[in-house]
Design a protein around this motif. Structure first.
Motif, short mmCIF file in Angstrom:
data_model
loop_
_atom_site.label_atom_id
_atom_site.label_comp_id
_atom_site.label_asym_id
_atom_site.label_seq_id
_atom_site.Cartn_x
_atom_site.Cartn_y
_atom_site.Cartn_z
N ARG A 228 -45.72 35.17 -8.56
CA ARG A 228 -45.22 34.49 -9.72
C ARG A 228 -45.71 34.55 -11.11
NH1 ARG A 228 -46.25 28.72 -11.43
NH2 ARG A 228 -47.75 28.60 -9.82
N VAL A 229 -44.62 35.00 -11.76
CA VAL A 229 -45.12 35.57 -13.29
C VAL A 229 -45.39 34.44 -14.05
CG1 VAL A 229 -43.75 36.46 -15.35
CG2 VAL A 229 -42.66 37.02 -13.30
N PRO A 230 -46.68 34.59 -14.76
CA PRO A 230 -47.32 33.74 -15.48
C PRO A 230 -46.50 33.29 -16.53
CG PRO A 230 -48.16 35.77 -15.97
CD PRO A 230 -47.33 35.97 -14.77
N LEU A 231 -46.38 32.04 -16.93
CA LEU A 231 -45.38 31.66 -18.03
C LEU A 231 -46.37 30.87 -19.02
CD1 LEU A 231 -42.61 30.32 -15.69
CD2 LEU A 231 -42.58 32.62 -16.92
N LYS A 232 -45.85 30.86 -20.37
CA LYS A 232 -46.34 30.22 -21.38
C LYS A 232 -45.90 28.78 -21.13
CE LYS A 232 -46.84 34.06 -24.64
NZ LYS A 232 -45.99 34.50 -26.00
N PRO A 233 -46.30 27.57 -21.70
CA PRO A 233 -45.96 26.34 -21.54
C PRO A 233 -44.51 26.17 -21.98
CG PRO A 233 -48.15 26.31 -22.31
CD PRO A 233 -47.80 27.91 -22.40
N GLY A 234 -43.69 25.67 -21.29
CA GLY A 234 -42.38 25.55 -21.53
C GLY A 234 -41.40 26.53 -21.30
N ALA A 235 -41.86 27.66 -20.93
CA ALA A 235 -41.04 28.87 -20.72
C ALA A 235 -40.42 28.84 -19.39
CB ALA A 235 -41.83 30.02 -20.78
N VAL A 236 -39.38 29.43 -19.41
CA VAL A 236 -38.40 29.67 -18.02
C VAL A 236 -38.49 31.09 -17.72
CG1 VAL A 236 -36.07 29.58 -17.16
CG2 VAL A 236 -37.21 27.60 -18.77
#
Length: 632
Positions: A228-236
């Motif tokens: 799973r790609v690490p996402l910043k808070p709120g990112a899609v």
């Protein structure tokens, strides 16, 4: 008290501890399946704690976890499980969870005599799309190094996997059939936006060896079980710009559910080998070359090495990507790992998993090998050139072991993920057959799709120049390695379909199996776009194949599915040319085999049609309800 609205609004959490404990009756839906879970689910498995907090407490509705609304509700009802903390004002806030560092693992006592506490090193080389005809026949490409490996060890002529590469890698690392993982046909890449193929509670062979055997674990090459790609808070998740999207937090976080999260202390990997993007390397889960991301277009690209790197599918990658050097990079990384290990942990055993790019498409051989030997253009096709380079890679990896005088302390395993390539891709126009006399090729339910080369060498323990016709599976490597290393297989859902064949190779190994042959049955499945095309069961010398084809709307008035059974006696007919399905003497055995396929396959017989469990929808849209309704 804590459930009163006025208490919840003013006193969810205090910096000195919980004012309100987790609600013990609140339930929330799982992101897959129909099950409901309580707050304790998030924290009850410490190894999955960080991942479950990200999935359920920090979800953002991007397909990776709970929706933002559901997550807000979960946080309010499960403050302790979600690890809420207080800001300067005393207000409860969410602290984003990151992937944990590799755990501290118990090590066996370091020995001055360098004997790894009695546990052997393990070098596991997994080739890609290499068939028995490629290795055991050697009709067009001479392979002196693999020939030498067979001469000093044992080759298995009845070894099997599943017909495709992503599910087979899960088989190898988990000891399970593919349908015991997250998706019935494997998890293929990070673009799926999901976690990897391992279910909660399943433990990889690397993790077992690391935590229970004190092994220094390493992986290089093709991962191909998702992440799973690490996402910043709120990112899609942006599937079109996996590397460059600003919402993807590659600068600070690794690939979630990458090798570092399933037991590999060190790793250098690509998501899909050379066949698909992103065309980039990840060290210990962290993206390398974040500042040199480009978009690679389909086609041939001349590289700095002078070779022709081939892109089959347009995608992002790093500017330095060179598919021609893939296998040589793995050799270099493995050598560096071994050197560092021998300096820092000389008394501990090593587990090295090297997943080659050869000989999956694209066929882009290097101009020359590490030692200057020419590669590209030596044979009629790039496929054949890559087979030659694969042998050179095996030679380099084995040479590392021999030069360090570790041959008696190391078991070397060579295998392929599935059967070899067929027709044009397999160089058949030049008289080469990757699968020898076997019917079919990679991706088919016939022997050419599932029968693989497998060789093992352990000097002083495995007798040289041995051949075994015992039925073994790629999933059996898990139990076999644990047997040899003296490590217990974990209880639960790991290695469910793994049977040790250690004592087949040497009486010095193992005590878990006593039969002359490790197993008497093996299943394989051919799925395409989540539809079961065919499945097979090997039982003794017989192999049953069941093919399924959904009829068109016009045809479906009389029957929704066409089902065709085939039966072969592989002792007499390894080429699967003489169908015995109409032999009246075998009717009872066929019925028994059909029953076993249904009991142990992805969709056990369920006359009610409910098919409860995570594969419920998968089962319902496939042939299985129709089979049950018609007593088939």
């Amino acid at each position: 008290m804590c459930r009163l609205p006025e208490v919840q609004s003013h006193c969810m959490l205090t910096c000195g501890g919980s004012c309100c404990v987790d609600d013990d009756i609140f339930e929330f839906p799982m992101i897959w399946g129909d099950n409901q879970q309580r707050c304790e689910f998030i924290t009850k498995n410490t190894k999955q704690l960080w991942k479950r907090r990200q999935t359920y407490c920090e979800g953002n509705g991007n397909g990776n976890g709970a929706t933002e609304t559901d997550s807000e509700k979960i946080r309010s009802m499960c403050p302790n499980a979600c690890n809420l903390t207080c800001d300067e004002t005393g207000k409860p806030v969410l602290v984003p969870t990151t992937s944990p560092p590799p755990p501290n693992n118990p090590k066996p006592p370091t020995n001055n005599n360098n004997n790894n506490n009695g546990r052997p090193n393990i070098l596991l080389i997994l080739a890609d799309d290499v068939g028995t005809g490629d290795v055991y026949t050697m009709d067009k490409v001479q392979m002196p190094n693999l020939n030498a490996l067979m001469g000093k060890g044992i080759k298995f002529t009845d070894a099997h996997s599943t017909p495709l590469c992503a599910p087979s890698r899960y088989m190898l690392l988990s000891g399970n059939y593919p349908h015991r993982g997250r998706n019935p046909n494997g998890t293929w890449n990070m673009i799926q936006g999901d976690t990897n193929q391992f279910m909660d509670g399943q433990v990889s062979i690397a993790q077992v060896l690391k935590e229970s055997g004190g092994y220094d674990t390493f992986m290089a090459g093709k991962y191909h079980i998702g992440g799973r790609v690490p996402l910043k808070p709120g990112a899609v998740l942006n599937k079109n710009n996996l590397l460059s999207d600003d919402g993807h937090d590659w600068n600070n976080q690794p690939l979630f559910d990458g090798p570092q999260d399933i037991g590999f202390g060190k790793s250098y990997m690509t998501d899909e080998g050379i066949q698909g993007g992103p065309y980039s390397w990840f060290r210990n889960g962290y993206l390398e070359g974040r500042d040199e991301v480009v978009t690679w277009q389909v086609g041939d690209h001349v590289t700095a090495s002078g070779g022709t790197s081939i892109i089959l599918n347009s995608n992002e990658g790093v500017a330095s990507w060179d598919s021609t050097l893939y296998n040589q990079i793995l050799v270099k990384e493995t050598e560096e790992f071994m050197e560092e290990h021998l300096q820092k942990r000389p008394g501990d055993p090593m587990f090295m998993y090297v997943a080659l790019g050869s000989v999956h498409e694209p066929h882009s051989p290097p101009v020359s090998y590490i030692d200057g030997q020419p590669v590209a253009g030596v044979h009629e096709t790039g496929h054949l050139d890559l087979l030659a380079e694969m042998d050179m890679v095996v030679g380099s990896l084995v040479d590392m072991i021999e030069k360090k005088q570790l041959a008696e302390d190391t078991i070397i395993i060579f295998a392929s993920d599935n059967g070899g390539l067929g027709k044009r891709l397999g160089s058949d126009e030049y008289g080469h057959d990757s699968n020898g006399i076997l019917r079919g090729a990679k991706g088919t339910i016939y022997e050419g799709g599932s029968r693989i080369p497998m060789i093992m060498r352990h000097d002083g323990t495995i007798p040289p120049n041995e051949t075994s016709d015992s039925l073994v599976g790629l999933s059996d490597v898990y139990a076999t390695v644990c047997d040899i290393a003296g490590v217990n297989i974990p209880n639960g859902s790991s290695a469910v379909d793994s049977i040790s064949f250690a004592n087949i190779m040497s009486s010095s190994y193992g005590s878990n199996t006593n039969a002359s042959k490790a197993r008497d049955s093996f299943m394989a499945f051919d799925l395409e776009l989540a539809i079961v095309q065919a499945e097979s069961l090997r039982m003794g010398k017989y192999k049953l194949i069941r093919k399924y084809k959904r009829r068109s709307y016009q045809q479906s008035q009389s029957s929704l599915w066409d089902v065709k059974n085939e039966l072969y006696d592989l002792d007499k007919d390894i080429g699967e040319t003489n169908d015995l399905i109409n032999d009246p003497k075998l009717v009872g055995m066929v019925a028994e085999m059909v029953g076993k396929l249904r009991r142990d396959g992805p969709c056990p017989k369920d006359p009610s049609g409910s098919y409860a469990g995570r594969y419920s929808q998968f089962c319902k849209r496939n042939v299985f309800p129709w089979l049950d309704q018609n007593g088939l």
